[in-house]
Design a protein around this motif. Structure first.
Motif, mmCIF file in Angstrom:
data_model
loop_
_atom_site.group_PDB
_atom_site.id
_atom_site.type_symbol
_atom_site.label_atom_id
_atom_site.label_comp_id
_atom_site.label_asym_id
_atom_site.label_seq_id
_atom_site.Cartn_x
_atom_site.Cartn_y
_atom_site.Cartn_z
ATOM 1 N N VAL A 118 0.823 -1.205 0.000
ATOM 2 C CA VAL A 118 0.000 0.000 0.000
ATOM 3 C C VAL A 118 0.858 1.256 0.000
ATOM 4 O O VAL A 118 0.477 2.285 -0.568
ATOM 5 N N ARG A 120 -7.543 3.216 -1.792
ATOM 6 C CA ARG A 120 -6.084 3.330 -1.674
ATOM 7 C C ARG A 120 -5.581 4.663 -2.217
ATOM 8 O O ARG A 120 -4.555 5.179 -1.782
ATOM 9 N N PHE A 139 -5.870 3.809 6.195
ATOM 10 C CA PHE A 139 -6.447 2.856 5.244
ATOM 11 C C PHE A 139 -7.092 1.688 5.984
ATOM 12 O O PHE A 139 -8.172 1.221 5.611
#
Length: 958
Positions: A66, A96, A105
């Motif tokens: 990520v 994202r 997130f």
């Protein structure tokens, strides 16, 4: 009441005069803010300590996946990797793009899961308290909390409630907004990176859709057909909107290590054992809490088997079932609970082979993940019970009966476990008294259950409605939070900046134009664990994840966890572009010499220590096999710490220092020719004891010496195999011990070794210049599997050495090249120009028509251009790339231009345009796409709101 009104019969109708405009969204928006505050508070112990909410796989895979920059191709893992095709990198997942902070997130997933559950239950019940409670149950149940480290799972799970809500809402009234919301939610669930959870969510939604269609069809088949068409369109457009991810994934999966179907044995792995069914009631009955008295001792592993949604909430769910009304959906949610438990326990409930026959479902293992459906169904049933309670429809008899059933099931399951011999033995082995785990694992859930029963029985005797609602929600938070509050996220890693040594390693790699190989023992240092290396711009030959290309795995020996069992041979080092090897100072495996042949050739290993070590002796932990003919006192291995001088060797002798591992086996003992050396440790070898032996060899007679180099010579004149388990330099004067790693020994004199930090060393290989691309003058056509074996072993099937500097192996017809250059100096030169992940440019000076080999992972999406002209790009050396270049100077450009991505992007765009166009349909087309409810449905809704039974009674909205 008409059967055709599905959703209307399920929902408790709104109070007269309720605002249906923008104010109708206020409860949901308020719930979002509440849950955001709730989860920040819930995770605050880790957040305040600077921890990353990424235990386990979360830290080694999802956190870097990520955090690294958004790009289609990641050059720093697996010699290049198509992240655009791997959904676990979330490239096409919109959240994202907005939540660049990893903790934000993660918290988003929990807020979304609880908020959408709130929205659905509030839509059904019009009770804020019921909806808040349901959101807490789903979001903090053991499934979502246990899988916190599996970021793709919790993000996929976040969209399940909204999919269900859309299915229900469309059954009540079909509108463009509901249709588009449902389709986009399906897309978001699929884009979130975990196909298994998507499939489970769609199975649940599909079951609910079938139920709605059955009820509708019984009264109005035309309406049912329209509803079925709407559902089908929702799924088709939702999946089509994901084509930008789905098509590249399907293409890449066929190239990956996951291309083969799961066997039945793999399918039932990580299913919940029946002996652990009691964990539905007592989540830490087999240990595992971070502050508990004992480590987890149940079936592997606790995260995958976690199926706790609260004991008090099971009681509430039972209340919801007992107080159910016709067509209120309670029976469906009970069926969902049962089905999810049956799927979770497929390994032992004799239904495994039946489930294994279901297409798509049999494509996944870890069936205990069906706990996501179990938890959501319990949350919905509990919410319905709270609404009935506030509505005055949950009677004391319902509460008493539900309490008795829940207590009976919990006590029965607990007693079965407590009386289990294996459970009791595990406790005895751990040294923990049974009463300690009873106190820590059984009493807390029981206490919350009793409190919940008492609370409901005295509901009307308590204070105002807000006080009662707050008290009930607090009890649910404590009940469900018994698992999540004490789980592994409390000890998740603290993110630290890159160390000086790590930065130095990166700079050295970049200047060498090479890649790193981190041996598995170094993975204890999280920064070197694949794919965390990508966070620091360190190019590595390893990676982490199930979609590693199969040919790459077979050619390199690097598995899907990024581990390799042995240091690659020199030819494989060259193919992979390895210039640096990092290893732990401690030995992580055995160093093996010789063979079972009657006579084996001598073998020599030499290496330099990262720094001089003061030592008086060397400790060797070893054993032999196939060595019965070795005579007593026969030198097996010589160790020389002063190879530049003569007479400094010490020898490891058979019988005195090492022996046959099976020395005590009866048939061996009668014929063996050497004695048994001092035993370091023994192991059960099936009816007799196998041994490992210890030897202390002095290096000098006049005190410690500085050891800078080490030379080992195996003497194979009498055959046999010597396995060295551990080598340590020792200093008798001060008691210090310096462990040596066999990986360093195997590198021999081909590398310069230096100390990286207190635990790690890095070997810089003495490689020829050439970087990651070079010219070869010979191309051979061989099947991919043969090429993989040749590259991995460094030998052709006929025993001829494989030299990647002169030969390349291709699958299919080999291109024709010019004659072999006369010398190494005539091989030509390759100079990198630029690389940005999806584009690679090089300048090539070739003495003749040659083959340019590129140490970059093969993917069919790459296209090669030589001097602006498109040229065939070959799969070279099993898993890499190659292209033919003409004599002279050429510019070679490789561009990532996959057809699957372009076609998928086009399909996704069309699907999104169609969904957007739904809002601009006017007039009669609205009736065609989203037919209005039938007259019978409208009449049914009217009868509900005008007083059929008690369904128009006021609802407690607290």
């Amino acid at each position: 009441m008409q059967k055709s009104e599905v959703a209307g019969a399920e929902r408790i109708p709104p109070r007269p005069g309720i605002n249906t405009g923008s104010a109708a969204y206020l409860p949901f928006l308020s719930a979002v803010l509440f849950y955001a505050f709730f989860y920040v508070l819930f995770f605050s112990p880790a957040l305040l300590e600077g921890r990353v909410l990424a235990p386990g796989d979360g830290y080694v895979f999802y956190y870097p996946a990520v955090t690294i920059p958004w790009r289609l191709w990641e050059a720093n893992i697996l010699s290049g990797y198509p992240v655009f095709a791997d959904p676990q990198f979330f490239l096409w997942y919109p959240p994202r793009w907005f939540f660049r902070n990893y903790n934000a997130f993660i918290i988003f997933a929990y807020v979304a899961a609880s908020s959408f559950t709130f929205g659905y239950v509030h839509w059904k019940t019009r009770s804020v308290a019921a909806a808040l409670a349901a959101g807490i149950i789903y979001g903090t149940g053991s499934f979502m909390m246990g899988h916190l480290g599996h970021t793709s799972i919790i993000n996929a799970g976040a969209w399940l409630p909204l999919i269900v809500w859309s299915i229900e809402a469309l059954a009540e009234r079909r509108t463009a907004a509901r249709f588009v919301t449902g389709a986009l939610t399906v897309a978001l669930c699929l884009l979130s990176g975990h196909p298994q959870i998507f499939v489970y969510a769609m199975l649940l939604a599909g079951g609910l859709a079938l139920r709605n269609l059955w009820v509708t069809c019984a009264d109005d088949s035309t309406t049912a057909i329209g509803l079925a068409t709407t559902y089908a369109g929702l799924v088709v457009l939702g999946v089509a909107a994901c084509a930008v991810q789905l098509l590249p994934l399907l293409e890449f999966r066929e190239l990956s290590a996951r291309s083969d179907a799961w066997s039945y044995g793999e399918f039932v792995t990580y299913s919940l054992p029946l002996r652990q069914i009691a964990t539905l009631f007592f989540p830490y009955l087999y240990g595992g809490a971070t502050n508990g008295p004992i480590a987890y001792f149940g079936a592997f592993n606790q995260t995958e088997l976690a199926t706790y949604a609260g004991l008090g909430t099971l009681f509430l769910a039972a209340c919801g079932l007992l107080a159910r009304k016709r067509n209120d959906g309670a029976v469906f949610w009970l069926a969902a609970v049962v089905a999810s438990i049956l799927l979770a326990t497929v390994g032992e409930n004799h239904l495994g082979h039946l489930f294994y026959q279901i297409p798509i479902v049999n494509s996944f293992r870890a069936s205990a993940r069906s706990a996501i459906v179990f938890t959501f169904a319990i949350a919905v049933l509990a919410g319905m019970a709270i609404a009935r309670l506030q509505h005055g429809e949950l009677k004391s008899r319902h509460i008493a009966l539900a309490g008795g059933i829940t207590l009976g099931l919990a006590i029965g399951a607990g007693l079965l476990t407590l009386s289990s011999a294996s459970w009791a033995q595990a406790l005895r082995d751990s040294g923990v008294e049974p009463r300690a785990i009873i106190k820590g694992a059984i009493l807390p859930p029981f206490a919350t259950l009793i409190a919940m029963i008492c609370l409901l029985l005295s509901w009307n005797k308590l204070g105002g409605r807000y006080f009662r609602a707050i008290l009930l929600i607090a009890a649910i938070v404590v009940d469900v939070g018994l698992f999540g509050w004490n789980y592994e996220w409390r000890l998740s890693p603290v993110q630290k900046p890159a160390s000086t040594s790590l930065n130095a390693l990166r700079d050295d790699l970049l200047s060498s134009n090479g890649r790193l190989l981190a041996m598995p023992e170094t993975f204890v240092d999280d920064d070197l664990h694949p794919i965390r290396n990508a966070l620091y711009g360190i190019p590595s030959v390893s990676g982490y994840g199930p979609l590693e290309p199969k040919a790459y795995q077979e050619a390199t020996g690097i598995d899907t966890a990024g581990a390799i069992q042995d240091v690659p041979n020199p030819s494989l080092q060259r193919v992979l572009g390895i210039t640096h090897v990092v290893f732990n100072r401690d030995m992580s495996g055995s160093l093996q010499f010789g063979s079972c042949a009657a006579e084996a050739p001598d073998a020599i290993l030499q290496f330099d220590l990262p720094a001089p070590v003061r030592a008086t002796g060397i400790r060797v932990i070893s054993n032999m096999s196939c060595s019965v003919t070795r005579p007593d006192g026969d030198p097996v291995l010589t160790v020389d710490v002063t190879p530049e001088e003569k007479g400094g060797e010490v020898a490891l002798l058979a019988g005195r220092d090492t022996s046959e591992w099976a020395h005590d086996r009866s048939d061996v003992r009668d014929v063996i020719k050497h004695a048994r050396a001092p035993i370091e440790s023994s192991f059960n070898a099936g009816g007799f004891s196998g041994h490992v032996y210890q030897a202390e060899l002095p290096l000098a007679t006049s005190g410690p010496i500085d050891v800078r180099r080490l030379s080992l010579r195996f003497l194979g004149n009498h055959g046999g195999i010597l396995s060295v388990r551990k080598l340590e330099l020792t200093n008798a004067e001060n008691g210090t011990v310096y462990p040596l790693n066999p990986n360093a020994l195997k590198l021999g004199s081909s590398a310069t070794i230096r100390k990286m930090d207190e635990d790690l060393s890095v070997a810089k290989l003495r490689t020829e210049p050439g970087g990651l691309a070079w010219l070869v003058s010979e191309v051979r056509s061989v099947p991919t599997d043969v090429a993989a074996q040749t590259v991995r072993t460094g030998m052709f099937p006929n025993g001829q050495p494989f030299d990647p500097d002169t030969v390349a192996l291709v699958d299919g017809l080999a291109p024709k090249l010019d004659s072999v250059p006369a010398s190494v100096g005539q091989r030509g030169k390759v100079t990198p120009i630029s690389e940005d992940g999806a584009r690679l440019s090089l300048r090539v000076d070739a003495p003749s028509r040659s083959f340019l080999f590129l140490s970059h992972s093969y993917h069919p999406g790459w296209v090669a251009y030589v001097n602006g002209q498109k040229m065939p790009l070959y799969r070279a050396n099993a898993a890499f790339q190659g292209v033919v270049v003409p004599a002279g100077t050429s510019e070679v450009t490789l561009v990532l231009d996959p057809l699957s991505l372009k076609l998928g992007g086009l399909i996704s765009l069309i699907a999104l345009l169609i969904l957007g166009g739904c809002f601009f349909v006017r007039g009669r087309h609205v009736d065609y796409l989203f037919p209005r409810a039938s007259a019978s449905s409208t009449q049914s809704r009217t009868s509900l709101q005008s007083g059929e039974g008690r369904e128009n009674a006021p609802v407690d909205e607290s």
